[in-house]
Structure formats: C-alpha cells, structure tokens
Design an enzyme around this catalytic site. Structure first.
Site, PDB file in Angstrom:
ATOM      1  N   ASP A   1       1.617  -4.192   5.678  1.00  0.00           N
ATOM      2  CA  ASP A   1       2.562  -3.530   4.768  1.00  0.00           C
ATOM      3  C   ASP A   1       1.956  -2.190   4.331  1.00  0.00           C
ATOM      4  O   ASP A   1       0.886  -2.157   3.736  1.00  0.00           O
ATOM      5  CB  ASP A   1       2.839  -4.407   3.547  1.00  0.00           C
ATOM      6  CG  ASP A   1       4.123  -3.985   2.845  1.00  0.00           C
ATOM      7  OD1 ASP A   1       4.301  -2.769   2.637  1.00  0.00           O
ATOM      8  OD2 ASP A   1       4.938  -4.857   2.514  1.00  0.00           O
TER       9      ASP A   1
ATOM     10  N   SER B   1      10.003  -2.025   1.736  1.00  0.00           N
ATOM     11  CA  SER B   1       9.580  -3.134   2.600  1.00  0.00           C
ATOM     12  C   SER B   1      10.710  -4.110   2.901  1.00  0.00           C
ATOM     13  O   SER B   1      10.669  -4.799   3.919  1.00  0.00           O
ATOM     14  CB  SER B   1       8.422  -3.892   1.954  1.00  0.00           C
ATOM     15  OG  SER B   1       7.288  -3.065   1.883  1.00  0.00           O
TER      16      SER B   1
ATOM     17  N   ASP C   1       7.998 -12.227  -1.570  1.00  0.00           N
ATOM     18  CA  ASP C   1       7.945 -10.768  -1.486  1.00  0.00           C
ATOM     19  C   ASP C   1       8.746 -10.317  -0.255  1.00  0.00           C
ATOM     20  O   ASP C   1       9.004 -11.096   0.661  1.00  0.00           O
ATOM     21  CB  ASP C   1       6.481 -10.315  -1.412  1.00  0.00           C
ATOM     22  CG  ASP C   1       6.306  -8.892  -1.935  1.00  0.00           C
ATOM     23  OD1 ASP C   1       7.109  -8.436  -2.759  1.00  0.00           O
ATOM     24  OD2 ASP C   1       5.347  -8.226  -1.499  1.00  0.00           O
TER      25      ASP C   1
ATOM     26  N   THR D   1       8.651  -8.732   2.596  1.00  0.00           N
ATOM     27  CA  THR D   1       8.393  -8.881   4.035  1.00  0.00           C
ATOM     28  C   THR D   1       8.641 -10.311   4.525  1.00  0.00           C
ATOM     29  O   THR D   1       9.486 -10.514   5.407  1.00  0.00           O
ATOM     30  CB  THR D   1       6.974  -8.387   4.383  1.00  0.00           C
ATOM     31  OG1 THR D   1       6.770  -7.113   3.765  1.00  0.00           O
ATOM     32  CG2 THR D   1       6.780  -8.279   5.882  1.00  0.00           C
TER      33      THR D   1
ATOM     34  N   ARG E   1      15.892  -7.550  -3.773  1.00  0.00           N
ATOM     35  CA  ARG E   1      14.644  -8.157  -3.309  1.00  0.00           C
ATOM     36  C   ARG E   1      13.851  -8.885  -4.386  1.00  0.00           C
ATOM     37  O   ARG E   1      12.994  -9.702  -4.074  1.00  0.00           O
ATOM     38  CB  ARG E   1      13.756  -7.102  -2.653  1.00  0.00           C
ATOM     39  CG  ARG E   1      13.384  -5.963  -3.583  1.00  0.00           C
ATOM     40  CD  ARG E   1      12.489  -4.936  -2.904  1.00  0.00           C
ATOM     41  NE  ARG E   1      11.131  -5.428  -2.758  1.00  0.00           N
ATOM     42  CZ  ARG E   1      10.126  -4.680  -2.303  1.00  0.00           C
ATOM     43  NH1 ARG E   1      10.347  -3.423  -1.924  1.00  0.00           N
ATOM     44  NH2 ARG E   1       8.914  -5.184  -2.203  1.00  0.00           N
TER      45      ARG E   1
ATOM     46  N   GLU F   1       1.466 -11.442   7.473  1.00  0.00           N
ATOM     47  CA  GLU F   1       1.454 -10.129   6.833  1.00  0.00           C
ATOM     48  C   GLU F   1       0.183  -9.870   6.029  1.00  0.00           C
ATOM     49  O   GLU F   1      -0.220 -10.695   5.209  1.00  0.00           O
ATOM     50  CB  GLU F   1       2.649 -10.025   5.857  1.00  0.00           C
ATOM     51  CG  GLU F   1       2.719  -8.679   5.166  1.00  0.00           C
ATOM     52  CD  GLU F   1       3.584  -8.645   3.917  1.00  0.00           C
ATOM     53  OE1 GLU F   1       3.830  -9.696   3.317  1.00  0.00           O
ATOM     54  OE2 GLU F   1       4.003  -7.534   3.540  1.00  0.00           O
TER      55      GLU F   1
ATOM     56  N   ASP G   1      -0.215  -2.014   1.160  1.00  0.00           N
ATOM     57  CA  ASP G   1       0.839  -1.320   0.418  1.00  0.00           C
ATOM     58  C   ASP G   1       0.608  -1.349  -1.087  1.00  0.00           C
ATOM     59  O   ASP G   1       0.683  -0.320  -1.764  1.00  0.00           O
ATOM     60  CB  ASP G   1       2.182  -1.981   0.739  1.00  0.00           C
ATOM     61  CG  ASP G   1       3.284  -1.537  -0.200  1.00  0.00           C
ATOM     62  OD1 ASP G   1       3.830  -0.454   0.007  1.00  0.00           O
ATOM     63  OD2 ASP G   1       3.580  -2.288  -1.163  1.00  0.00           O
ATOM     64  N   LYS G   2       0.332  -2.529  -1.595  1.00  0.00           N
ATOM     65  CA  LYS G   2       0.261  -2.647  -3.063  1.00  0.00           C
ATOM     66  C   LYS G   2      -0.914  -1.840  -3.609  1.00  0.00           C
ATOM     67  O   LYS G   2      -0.818  -1.231  -4.676  1.00  0.00           O
ATOM     68  CB  LYS G   2       0.198  -4.120  -3.469  1.00  0.00           C
ATOM     69  CG  LYS G   2       1.511  -4.829  -3.099  1.00  0.00           C
ATOM     70  CD  LYS G   2       1.538  -6.273  -3.475  1.00  0.00           C
ATOM     71  CE  LYS G   2       2.665  -7.017  -2.771  1.00  0.00           C
ATOM     72  NZ  LYS G   2       4.001  -6.427  -2.970  1.00  0.00           N
TER      73      LYS G   2
ATOM     74  N   HIS H   1       0.042   1.858  -3.575  1.00  0.00           N
ATOM     75  CA  HIS H   1       0.851   2.198  -4.755  1.00  0.00           C
ATOM     76  C   HIS H   1      -0.059   2.479  -5.953  1.00  0.00           C
ATOM     77  O   HIS H   1       0.260   3.304  -6.800  1.00  0.00           O
ATOM     78  CB  HIS H   1       1.802   1.050  -5.116  1.00  0.00           C
ATOM     79  CG  HIS H   1       3.027   0.975  -4.246  1.00  0.00           C
ATOM     80  ND1 HIS H   1       3.960   1.978  -4.202  1.00  0.00           N
ATOM     81  CD2 HIS H   1       3.470   0.014  -3.398  1.00  0.00           C
ATOM     82  CE1 HIS H   1       4.932   1.634  -3.355  1.00  0.00           C
ATOM     83  NE2 HIS H   1       4.656   0.456  -2.859  1.00  0.00           N
TER      84      HIS H   1
ATOM     85  N   ASP I   1       5.223  -1.518   8.205  1.00  0.00           N
ATOM     86  CA  ASP I   1       6.651  -1.514   7.864  1.00  0.00           C
ATOM     87  C   ASP I   1       7.099  -0.151   7.337  1.00  0.00           C
ATOM     88  O   ASP I   1       8.282   0.156   7.334  1.00  0.00           O
ATOM     89  CB  ASP I   1       6.995  -2.648   6.885  1.00  0.00           C
ATOM     90  CG  ASP I   1       6.260  -2.543   5.562  1.00  0.00           C
ATOM     91  OD1 ASP I   1       5.268  -1.784   5.469  1.00  0.00           O
ATOM     92  OD2 ASP I   1       6.680  -3.223   4.608  1.00  0.00           O
ATOM     93  N   HIS I   2       6.140   0.644   6.892  1.00  0.00           N
ATOM     94  CA  HIS I   2       6.436   2.031   6.494  1.00  0.00           C
ATOM     95  C   HIS I   2       5.118   2.733   6.282  1.00  0.00           C
ATOM     96  O   HIS I   2       4.081   2.093   6.052  1.00  0.00           O
ATOM     97  CB  HIS I   2       7.274   2.090   5.210  1.00  0.00           C
ATOM     98  CG  HIS I   2       6.700   1.274   4.095  1.00  0.00           C
ATOM     99  ND1 HIS I   2       5.559   1.624   3.417  1.00  0.00           N
ATOM    100  CD2 HIS I   2       7.082   0.083   3.568  1.00  0.00           C
ATOM    101  CE1 HIS I   2       5.276   0.716   2.517  1.00  0.00           C
ATOM    102  NE2 HIS I   2       6.173  -0.256   2.593  1.00  0.00           N
TER     103      HIS I   2
ATOM    104  N   HIS J   1       6.035   5.433  -0.959  1.00  0.00           N
ATOM    105  CA  HIS J   1       6.050   5.373   0.507  1.00  0.00           C
ATOM    106  C   HIS J   1       6.358   6.750   1.078  1.00  0.00           C
ATOM    107  O   HIS J   1       6.902   7.606   0.389  1.00  0.00           O
ATOM    108  CB  HIS J   1       7.138   4.409   0.995  1.00  0.00           C
ATOM    109  CG  HIS J   1       7.001   3.016   0.471  1.00  0.00           C
ATOM    110  ND1 HIS J   1       7.976   2.060   0.650  1.00  0.00           N
ATOM    111  CD2 HIS J   1       6.006   2.414  -0.224  1.00  0.00           C
ATOM    112  CE1 HIS J   1       7.588   0.936   0.089  1.00  0.00           C
ATOM    113  NE2 HIS J   1       6.406   1.124  -0.454  1.00  0.00           N
TER     114      HIS J   1
END
Ligand code: MG
Ligand code: ZN
Length: 444
Positions: free
Chosen positions: A38, A89, A141, A143, A154, A303, A308-309, A312, A350-351, A396
């Site tokens: 992610d 995501s 989450d 994904t 989501r 995953e 990702d987290k 951020h 995923d991004h 992102h």
C-alpha cells in the site's frame, strides 16, 4: 479426440476456463498470489533499496522477471466518465479486485448506484478455488475489504461504524458492515488486525445479538490470536487470525520528518507485541493452509499496509521497514511459485505517495518536512514530504506504480498497464469472471 487433446487445443487458443486433467495435483493447480504494497511507489521502493542495500543493490522485488508500470487513477462519483487522477486505496483495490474503476472511498461498488461489483475472490471461490486475505492493517481496511465486501464508504468497518452508510446496515436490511460481509463471503484464510471490530455485536438479521467473532465461529472459523497459534494451526476449517486490535505495529521506527529538520538518523527496530506475527509468517501460514487441500488452486491477496500509513505520517523509517518486510514476503512467495509452477505471482503498489528523495544543497528552505537517513553505504539520503502543511496528513500522488510478476501469464503485465488489467490477468489465470464464464461463473 481425447480430453487431453481438447485441453491442449484450448490452451493453445488462449482459452482460460478449461483445466488440465488432474494427473499431477501440484502441476494442475492454478494459484494467484497478489502481493500489494500500500503506497508502494517507485520512490518508496528506492528509499528501501538505498537505505538497506545501497543504490546499486537489488531487492527480491527487483529480481522478479517481468516488470511493468501501472496507472492508478479513480473516477468521479458524480460523473464516472471523468477521471480522478489521484486514487485512494479503496478505489485502486476495487480496480484490482473487480476490473472496474470506481470513485474514491468506495469498496467494490459502482459510482452513483451502489451496485456491487463481483470480485476475483468471490468468483474464484464460486469456481471451487480456496481463497485468502492477509494484511498488516485492520482486516476491514480498504485493500482487503475490496476483495470480500461491497459498501459505498470505506470506513464502514463494523456494526458501530454504519452511520455513514445507513442503507448497508443490517438494521435497514442491508448486507452489513465490512467485517460482517467478510465473514459471510467466508474466505478460507483471513489474517490481520482489527480484533476490536470483530468484538462488535451484530444488531439485526440471522446473527442478531451475537458478535462478529461469534458469527465467524458459527460459520466454522477457527480463531487464532497469536503468532504462536498461527504457526501450528492446521488446515481443515477456515482460519481467522486477529493479531491486533486495529493496525499492526510497524517493524521499524524513527523520527518523523520535520521542519526544521532533525539530526541525520538510522532507523530502529520497533518494540513489536509478542502476539503479532510479521507479514512473512502470515504469508507462510496462508500458503500452507491454502495449498493443503485438493482442488483447482487458490487466490491469495497479502498486503504490506503500513508503507502507506507511515508515509501519511511522514515516517520514512516506518515506510522502509514495511517495504523490507514486503520484500522478504516476496522471497517466500517466489520460492512457493517456483515449487508450484501453476502459480502467478504479482507484486504491485495501489498508488504512489508523498515522499521524494531530494537534493537539499540548493534549496534555501526545502518545502514541507524533511528527514535525512544515513544509509547502509554511509551516505546521506534526504526524504522530503511536501503534499500537506501538516506533517501527519501527507497525501497520495497520481504517478504510476511499478508492477512486478512471475509465472504463467506474467508477461501480460509487461509495459504500461492499469490496475484493471491486473484483475483481467488474474481472472484469466483462474478461468473465472467475464473471460471464464464457462467455468460456471455468473455475469461480470
Ligand atoms: Mg491498504
Ligand atoms: Zn493512504
């Protein structure tokens, strides 16, 4: 003509659904392992490579034989013919899980209508494959959710979080929250975080008054909550592993990027709760459980969620530690694929995400927040995060992400592809979905 000859002709013609006669159980099995990082953009990967191996080093991910680039855009909720150039995501996981673009914050539902979009996991399961989802985040989450749930928002994780999607709540006759739907879909293996959501009570329907965990047990799940239990759990019934109340603790830690910047740093191993397995033990357990029984094969999505987290949060060490965990998981998946030649292995982000590797010598003041890491080769690498004024709200990016693959059909992921192509390649491998309706599947 013999069955074998018909099959050989069908394979030569590129037809997916027919399977070889099961003379050799291992050779005949078709497996798909989708490893998602992610937020795994080219920069996240380069940060990990530079820090851990040096600029000229090569990760396990880098050594996979087929390399492509994957576009990641979403669509607008009000006009799905228009692109939203930066995906979240849930939209990108929907594209991989269903082959369809949706708007940000949707989980495998259609923009505007809320209609559910059939997922590769559901299609594989209906065709007799075993299925699994593994994540280092909460299992609800975005994904993992997009492979086994359908909801228009989501964050509708559990029965207590349904205010934002009331029509999906069991109280209004809907399919329920993400964790409720996940248990109803009943993948053979579910491993990750989110125990707090599974402790929620279901307010209406067949399981009214019971917790989601009770409903899982009633559906036949064996529940494990520690790494030690996971290591010895046996196949035969579906397995639900819940190893954290919410997301996992990332493997590495360090000082978050800041302004003004702090001192150059080396990352540290974090204090991991004893019950929490890493991504590698979860992947090993999932592969063991999914491969244990006879059948056409399996679909598994695993995953590394915390890249990702931690991005951020402008936490370069957290990002790099999770990327290295993913890389170790790739080595395990590759060994499995080499021993099971019917296996397609795909590794993809995923991004893209916020970080950039910056040259600070000529900037009077670097924008945003920065951190400088001392790499394995004794050099300095400065990471800048400047997609938000707030350190903890980095965003992102819309750049394409790298995609790596190995095994049958992998060459279809060469060059520039899209997340929806990943769905199509996986569906073709398993002979399910629009390309494989002869396998007994419904409409796409
Ligand atoms: Mg995720
Ligand atoms: Zn994110």
């Amino acid at each position: 003509v013999t069955v074998l000859a018909v099959w050989a002709l069908a394979v030569a013609a590129g037809c997916g659904p027919l399977r070889p006669p099961a003379t050799d159980a291992t050779a005949a099995k078709r497996n798909v392992i989708l490893l998602v990082g992610d937020g795994l953009g080219a920069t996240a990967l380069t940060m990990a490579r530079n820090y851990h191996l040096g600029a000229a080093g090569r990760l396990e991910i880098d050594r996979l034989p087929v390399t492509g680039s994957c576009t990641t855009w979403a669509v607008e909720e009000d006009d799905p013919t228009r692109p939203d150039y930066v995906t979240d995501s849930s939209s990108s996981a929907t594209a991989m899980a269903t082959g369809r673009k949706t708007s940000n914050r949707r989980v495998s539902t259609e923009p505007g209508t809320d209609a559910p979009l059939a997922t590769i996991l559901e299609q594989a399961r209906r065709a007799g494959y075993r299925t699994g989802l593994v994540s280092t985040a909460h299992l609800a989450d975005a994904t993992p959710a997009a492979f086994a749930a359908h909801v228009n928002y989501r964050w509708c994780f559990d029965p207590a979080m349904m205010a934002a999607c009331p029509t999906f709540a069991k109280m209004s006759g809907g399919p329920g929250s993400i964790v409720e739907q996940m248990i109803d879909v009943r993948p053979d293996v579910l491993l990750g975080g989110g125990a707090a959501s599974f402790a929620q009570r279901i307010p209406a329907g067949t399981h009214a008054g019971h917790t989601v965990l009770d409903a899982a047990a009633e559906a036949g799940y064996r529940v494990v909550t520690t790494a030690a239990e996971l290591a010895v759990v046996e196949a035969g019934s579906p397995v639900l592993g819940l190893f954290a109340a919410d997301n996992f603790t990332p493997a590495w830690e360090g000082e978050a990027a800041s302004f003004p910047p702090g001192r150059p740093q080396r990352c540290r191993a974090a204090q991991i709760p004893e019950a929490q397995p890493g991504l590698v033990p979860m992947l090993e357990a999932a592969l063991r459980l999914l491969d244990a029984e006879a059948g056409p094969g399996f679909f598994l999505m695993a995953e590394a969620a915390m890249i990702d987290k931690q991005a951020h949060a402008a936490d370069a060490c957290g990002q790099i530690g999770e990327t290295i965990e993913l890389d170790r998981a790739v080595a395990v998946a590759r060994r499995f694929a080499e021993l099971h030649p019917g296996t397609l292995l795909i590794v993809v982000g995923d991004h893209d995400h916020a970080p950039v590797i910056v040259d600070t010598r000529y900037a009077v003041v670097a924008p945003g927040v920065t951190t400088t890491l001392e790499t394995v080769e004794g050099a300095s690498m400065t990471i800048g995060y400047a997609t938000s004024t707030f350190t903890y709200k980095q965003q992102h990016s819309g750049a394409p992400v790298p995609v790596f693959s190995l095994g049958p059909d992998a060459e279809a992921l060469d060059g520039l592809v899209d997340h929806t192509d990943i769905y199509r390649v996986m569906a073709r491998r398993l002979g399910v979905g629009p390309a494989g309706r002869a396998a007994g599947d419904g409409p796409p």
